[in-house]
Design an enzyme around this catalytic site. Structure first.
Site, short mmCIF file in Angstrom:
data_model
loop_
_atom_site.label_atom_id
_atom_site.label_comp_id
_atom_site.label_asym_id
_atom_site.label_seq_id
_atom_site.Cartn_x
_atom_site.Cartn_y
_atom_site.Cartn_z
N GLN A 1 0.89 -1.20 -0.01
CA GLN A 1 0.01 0.03 -0.03
C GLN A 1 0.66 1.26 0.04
OE1 GLN A 1 -3.65 -0.15 -0.19
NE2 GLN A 1 -3.06 -1.84 -0.97
N HIS B 1 1.50 3.37 -3.01
CA HIS B 1 0.29 4.18 -3.90
C HIS B 1 0.70 5.74 -4.02
CE1 HIS B 1 -3.53 2.60 -4.81
NE2 HIS B 1 -3.43 1.52 -3.63
N GLU C 1 -8.47 2.55 6.67
CA GLU C 1 -9.40 2.49 5.24
C GLU C 1 -9.14 0.97 5.26
OE1 GLU C 1 -7.29 3.36 1.71
OE2 GLU C 1 -8.75 3.01 0.54
N HIS C 2 -7.98 0.34 5.18
CA HIS C 2 -7.80 -1.12 5.06
C HIS C 2 -7.21 -1.61 6.31
CE1 HIS C 2 -6.82 0.24 0.86
NE2 HIS C 2 -7.97 -0.70 0.40
N ASP D 1 -8.19 -4.37 -3.39
CA ASP D 1 -7.91 -3.20 -4.30
C ASP D 1 -8.08 -3.70 -5.97
OD1 ASP D 1 -7.14 -1.51 -2.60
OD2 ASP D 1 -4.68 -1.87 -3.02
N HIS E 1 -49.94 24.23 10.38
CA HIS E 1 -49.90 22.88 10.38
C HIS E 1 -50.97 22.49 11.18
CE1 HIS E 1 -45.54 23.68 9.73
NE2 HIS E 1 -45.35 22.12 9.66
P1 NAD Z 1 -5.37 11.36 -9.14
O1 NAD Z 1 -6.04 11.13 -10.54
O2 NAD Z 1 -5.99 11.50 -8.10
O3 NAD Z 1 -4.54 12.86 -9.30
C1 NAD Z 1 -4.09 13.37 -10.25
C2 NAD Z 1 -4.36 14.73 -10.79
O4 NAD Z 1 -3.98 15.60 -9.49
C3 NAD Z 1 -3.65 15.25 -11.81
O5 NAD Z 1 -4.55 15.14 -13.08
C4 NAD Z 1 -3.54 16.69 -11.64
O6 NAD Z 1 -4.45 17.56 -12.36
C5 NAD Z 1 -3.53 16.87 -10.25
N1 NAD Z 1 -2.52 17.54 -9.27
C6 NAD Z 1 -1.30 16.99 -9.23
N2 NAD Z 1 -0.58 17.93 -8.63
C7 NAD Z 1 -1.10 18.87 -8.27
C8 NAD Z 1 -1.23 20.35 -7.42
N3 NAD Z 1 0.15 20.51 -7.48
N4 NAD Z 1 -1.99 21.10 -7.52
C9 NAD Z 1 -3.20 20.72 -8.23
N5 NAD Z 1 -3.52 19.72 -8.69
C10 NAD Z 1 -2.57 18.70 -8.82
O7 NAD Z 1 -4.04 10.49 -9.32
P2 NAD Z 1 -2.73 10.24 -8.22
O8 NAD Z 1 -2.03 11.59 -7.89
O9 NAD Z 1 -2.00 9.04 -8.69
O10 NAD Z 1 -3.38 9.78 -6.76
C11 NAD Z 1 -4.23 8.53 -6.59
C12 NAD Z 1 -4.76 8.48 -5.22
O11 NAD Z 1 -5.91 7.55 -4.99
C13 NAD Z 1 -3.54 7.83 -4.49
O12 NAD Z 1 -3.50 8.89 -3.29
C14 NAD Z 1 -4.32 6.69 -3.80
O13 NAD Z 1 -3.72 6.25 -2.65
C15 NAD Z 1 -5.67 7.08 -3.91
N6 NAD Z 1 -6.71 5.93 -3.85
C16 NAD Z 1 -7.48 6.05 -2.81
C17 NAD Z 1 -8.60 4.90 -2.71
C18 NAD Z 1 -9.55 5.03 -1.57
O14 NAD Z 1 -10.39 4.14 -1.62
N7 NAD Z 1 -9.35 5.77 -0.63
C19 NAD Z 1 -8.66 3.69 -3.69
C20 NAD Z 1 -7.72 4.10 -4.73
C21 NAD Z 1 -6.52 5.09 -4.85
#
Ligand code: NAD
Length: 433
Positions: free
Chosen positions: A253, A256, A321-322, A355, A415
């Site tokens: 995890q 991620h 969460e998990h 996941d 009422h």
């Molecule tokens: P994401 O799609 O969530 O975010 C990417 C976007 O963030 C980009 O498109 C960009 O526009 C924006 N971004 C990046 N830097 C930025 C900045 N400085 N300012 C404003 N916007 C900005 O993808 P990711 O970043 O790979 O993150 C995925 C997240 O999803 C991980 O944190 C993961 O842990 C989480 N997740 C959570 C669960 C849950 O159920 N809680 C499940 C799966 C994934």
């Protein structure tokens, strides 16, 4: 008293606070304001700025989607279909467990409950760092099982390219339209609507801190599924657990993102020490170590407790969460634990299955939100509404008298008169109040 073998340098989940980092909230609200004022122009500006992505249209055509699906190796499509079968079967079982009913609460008075799907949903499939295609099964397919007629899927480009497998998963899950657009700009476009992107009633899906914060700021203007931000894992283990497995699963995890808390709570100090050693060894060889090691150094925790009772109660404070249970009798946790997004019981089960493949929903509460909500499921896409019908004049007259008295205690004369009117009418005097 629990004591730490490894402490985090920044405390996130033990504080169980939903308050975002100040800077994230400020950045997000300024992007939202700009998109509210300038619509598509601002959406394009932020897509260029954060994702270097400015295609002619963010929406894919049906031909483009078909070509993308065709371009993928057959095994990837087969695997997507197999995983979606599991997700669909579980979501359908959840749907079937939901009841609509009508009850005659007293003679002539009928009360009912119905479940009506939300009309339009925007599903966010994260993809800044990895193509998280499994999130397409979890958000889009589940909405379709719930009966949502219009589901729009959004995912960011990765390194300036369309994530082909994610698009295939979105299409196979039943998305009615697919947009390659990410981050706050995607959430804002769905929540506000722009010249080219229709506004939705509800936004679902996980994302990084910016995405989760944008959803939080729009809550109320549109519905949101839950606070599903950067992922978290917590393992409860006793002396029977294998430290290599513990270390592997903590890091599964941590990769991620750099903001993933990975916590071990154990009754065995020896297991704790060995697990820390294995984490360091695995990190030396893991291709995603650059991210995972930041998470582990910043948010990794190993806590030693006196017994499993203390382990469960400590884990409940984290409300992770998990939660993975690696003990001699893992099913005990089903009775003992109260605060978690999803529970993974025993060594043969792991969070990665949840996941990616097993079929339960992986969009789960983070940052302590598990204290008040479970994860995404068909029920989140339904509005459970009620209706009532009084069929008997006698029952309406009796309710009218009761309503008149109850309303006057609250000083609600209007009422009371609605109740009086019916009481008098059905007792014979059609015009009296
Ligand atoms: P994401 O799609 O969530 O975010 C990417 C976007 O963030 C980009 O498109 C960009 O526009 C924006 N971004 C990046 N830097 C930025 C900045 N400085 N300012 C404003 N916007 C900005 O993808 P990711 O970043 O790979 O993150 C995925 C997240 O999803 C991980 O944190 C993961 O842990 C989480 N997740 C959570 C669960 C849950 O159920 N809680 C499940 C799966 C994934």
């Amino acid at each position: 008293m629990p004591h730490h073998l490894k402490s985090p340098s920044k405390n996130t989940i033990t504080g169980t606070t939903l308050k975002p980092a100040e800077s994230v909230a400020v950045v997000v609200s300024s992007i939202i304001d700009d998109i509210r004022t300038s619509g598509d122009d601002a959406v394009r500006k932020y897509s260029e700025k954060f994702d270097k992505w400015s295609p002619k249209s963010f929406k894919l055509t049906n031909d483009e989607i078909a070509d993308i699906v065709k371009s993928l190796p057959e095994q990837i499509i087969k695997d997507i279909i197999e995983v979606q079968k599991n997700v669909r079967t579980f979501a359908q079982a959840q749907f079937d467990s939901l009841k609509e009913f009508e009850l005659e609460i007293q003679p002539g008075v009928f009360l009912g409950q119905k479940n009506i799907p939300i009309s339009s949903v925007g599903a966010y499939i994260p993809g800044g760092r990895y193509p998280l295609l499994a999130s397409a099964h979890m958000t889009i397919l589940t909405a379709k099982v719930a009966g949502v007629p219009h589901v729009m899927g959004f995912t960011p480009p990765i390194n300036g390219k369309i994530p082909a497998a994610t698009v295939a998963a979105m299409s196979l899950a039943g998305a009615d339209s697919i947009y390659i657009l990410g981050g706050v700009q995607a959430i804002s476009a769905m929540a506000l609507g722009t010249e080219t992107i229709p506004k939705v009633d509800f936004i679902a899906g996980p994302g990084n801190a910016f995405v989760a914060e944008a959803k939080r700021q729009f809550f109320g203007a549109v519905g949101i599924d839950l606070f599903a931000g950067p992922t978290e894992v917590l393992i409860v283990a006793d002396e029977s657990a294998d430290p290599f497995t513990v270390a592997t699963d903590l890091l599964s995890q941590a990769e991620h993102g750099p903001d993933t808390p990975a916590v071990l709570i154990t009754t065995s100090e020896e297991l704790g020490r060995k697990s820390i050693e294995f984490v360091d060894i695995i990190l030396e060889r893991m291709p995603t170590a650059e991210i995972a090691s930041v998470s582990w150094k910043t948010f990794g925790e190993v806590v030693v407790v006196k017994d499993l009772g203390e382990a469960y109660s400590t884990a409940d404070i984290y409300a992770s969460e998990h939660v993975q249970i690696l003990t001699q009798n893992p099913r005990e946790a089903l009775e003992k634990m109260k605060n978690y997004g999803a529970l993974f019981l025993g060594e043969k089960t792991c969070v990665s299955y949840g996941d990616k493949v097993i079929g339960t929903n992986h969009v789960l509460p983070t940052r302590g939100a598990a204290r008040y909500t479970g994860g995404l499921w068909v029920g989140k896409y339904l509005r459970t509404v009620t209706y009532q019908e009084v069929r008997s004049p006698q029952a309406s007259a009796e309710l009218g008298r009761l309503c008149g008295r109850a309303a006057r205690v609250e000083n609600f004369e209007g009422h009371a008169r609605s109740g009086d009117l019916r009481a008098n009418r059905y007792l014979g005097d059609r015009h009296a109040w």
